[in-house]
Design an enzyme around this catalytic site. Structure first.
Site, PDB file in Angstrom:
ATOM      1  N   GLN A  71      63.230 -10.884 -18.565  1.00  7.71           N
ATOM      2  CA  GLN A  71      63.527  -9.557 -17.964  1.00  7.71           C
ATOM      3  C   GLN A  71      62.384  -8.677 -18.011  1.00  7.71           C
ATOM      4  OE1 GLN A  71      66.059  -8.810 -16.376  1.00  7.71           O
ATOM      5  NE2 GLN A  71      67.014 -10.624 -16.501  1.00  7.71           N
ATOM      6  N   SER A  72      61.100  -9.153 -17.988  1.00  7.88           N
ATOM      7  CA  SER A  72      59.967  -8.111 -18.038  1.00  7.88           C
ATOM      8  C   SER A  72      59.805  -7.281 -16.818  1.00  7.88           C
ATOM      9  CB  SER A  72      58.640  -9.364 -17.913  1.00  7.88           C
ATOM     10  OG  SER A  72      57.400  -8.573 -17.821  1.00  7.88           O
TER      11      SER A  72
END
Length: 327
Positions: A71-72
């Site tokens: 989920q960067s």
């Protein structure tokens, strides 16, 4: 300053007073809305990427290679910025299971990024090696890759928040307010490093406070020192001392670990949203603002008159937590 930048984000980002929190705690607390730097490129990462990607273009690179969690925010912003500039992106993302296509990862896929999923163990021990192998892979195809580290937290990326610090100084004049204390999340070290460096270069003598949301304060002090030593190579005829002793990073708010949310952390995000109409994210600002709130109640900032919290973005990360809110 040798470091040059592109113009990709919506700057300056506004500063607003947190009315309910200030009244409740009898303090003067403000927030800088770096969550509003854009949509696809929203958050603090684009400030750093303006410098990193400019260097990539100047080195005739056609592909950006970077890494992060599944989920960067940084990976998503890199992919979006690359598209705008005609560059391909390869994202090395960490996940031990088949990831749900949601949040930032969904946006990565929509934008057509080349995503390479690796295990947590490989991410911890081999991510640099893996990205260097991708550079060689591209070279065989006649392409040229440019590696951007996690969070764009390196020497060149640091100048994104040196620039932000100078932006804050200009906004102080417009607002008629002097912020003696600036608080930011510490997740990979680059944002804190840039604010620290801006404070040093300008001789502003502000208190720069970090609240780490992974690892420990000591680990980050070492990391920030390393980032700043690299940043110094871009600054001609500037001599200033970098010491861990004058770095303030407050430990104790990592919780169960990076990107892992406790019920009380998500509850704080909801309470804050109800009070201020501002959404924090579960990975960075939710933990850091909760840390600031707790430290204010302890009296840690009793010598601060005007406190500025940097909202570094991360809204899309909330959607992967939807099942934990219990609505």
């Amino acid at each position: 300053m040798i470091a040059k930048k592109l113009k990709l984000g919506n700057f300056p980002t506004k500063i607003e007073r947190l009315e309910k929190l200030s009244t409740m705690l009898k303090e003067h607390i403000f927030i800088k809305r770096d969550d509003q730097t854009g949509t696809e490129i929203s958050g603090n990462k684009i400030r750093k990427l303006e410098y990193s990607i400019n260097e990539a273009i100047n080195n005739d690179c056609d592909t950006l290679i970077t890494c992060g969690g599944i989920q960067s925010n940084h990976a998503r912003a890199t992919a979006a910025a690359g598209i705008k500039l005609g560059l391909k992106s390869i994202l090395v993302l960490k996940s031990d299971d088949k990831p749900e296509v949601e949040g930032n990862y969904l946006l990565d896929r929509i934008m057509g990024a080349d995503v390479r999923i690796i295990s947590s163990e490989d991410y911890k021990n081999k991510r640099q090696e893996i990205m260097e192998e991708i550079v060689e892979e591209l070279k065989e195809k006649g392409r040229k890759g440019y590696i951007i580290p996690e969070g764009a937290s390196n020497g060149i990326g640091t100048f994104g928040y040196v620039n932000c610090f100078n932006e804050i100084l200009e906004q102080e004049k417009e607002l008629g307010i002097t912020f003696d204390t600036i608080v930011a999340t510490v997740g990979s070290g680059g944002t804190f490093a840039g604010l620290y460096l801006g404070n040093k270069i300008t001789g502003s003598n502000k208190k720069i406070v970090g609240i780490n949301i992974t690892d420990t304060a000591e680990i980050f002090k070492d990391r920030v020192c390393s980032i700043l030593e690299e940043a110094k190579t871009y600054i001609p005829h500037k001599d200033f001392e970098i010491t861990k002793e004058d770095m303030c990073i407050i430990d104790g708010y990592v919780g169960d670990g990076y990107a892992i949310s406790r019920a009380e952390e998500l509850e704080f995000i909801c309470d804050f949203a109800e009070a201020e109409g501002i959404i924090l994210d579960p990975v960075y600002t939710g933990k850091a603002m909760r840390g600031l709130y707790s430290e204010l109640k302890k009296g840690t900032f009793s010598d601060s008159n005007n406190i500025l919290f940097i909202h570094t973005g991360g809204l899309f990360g909330l959607f992967s937590k939807k099942g934990q809110f219990g609505f």
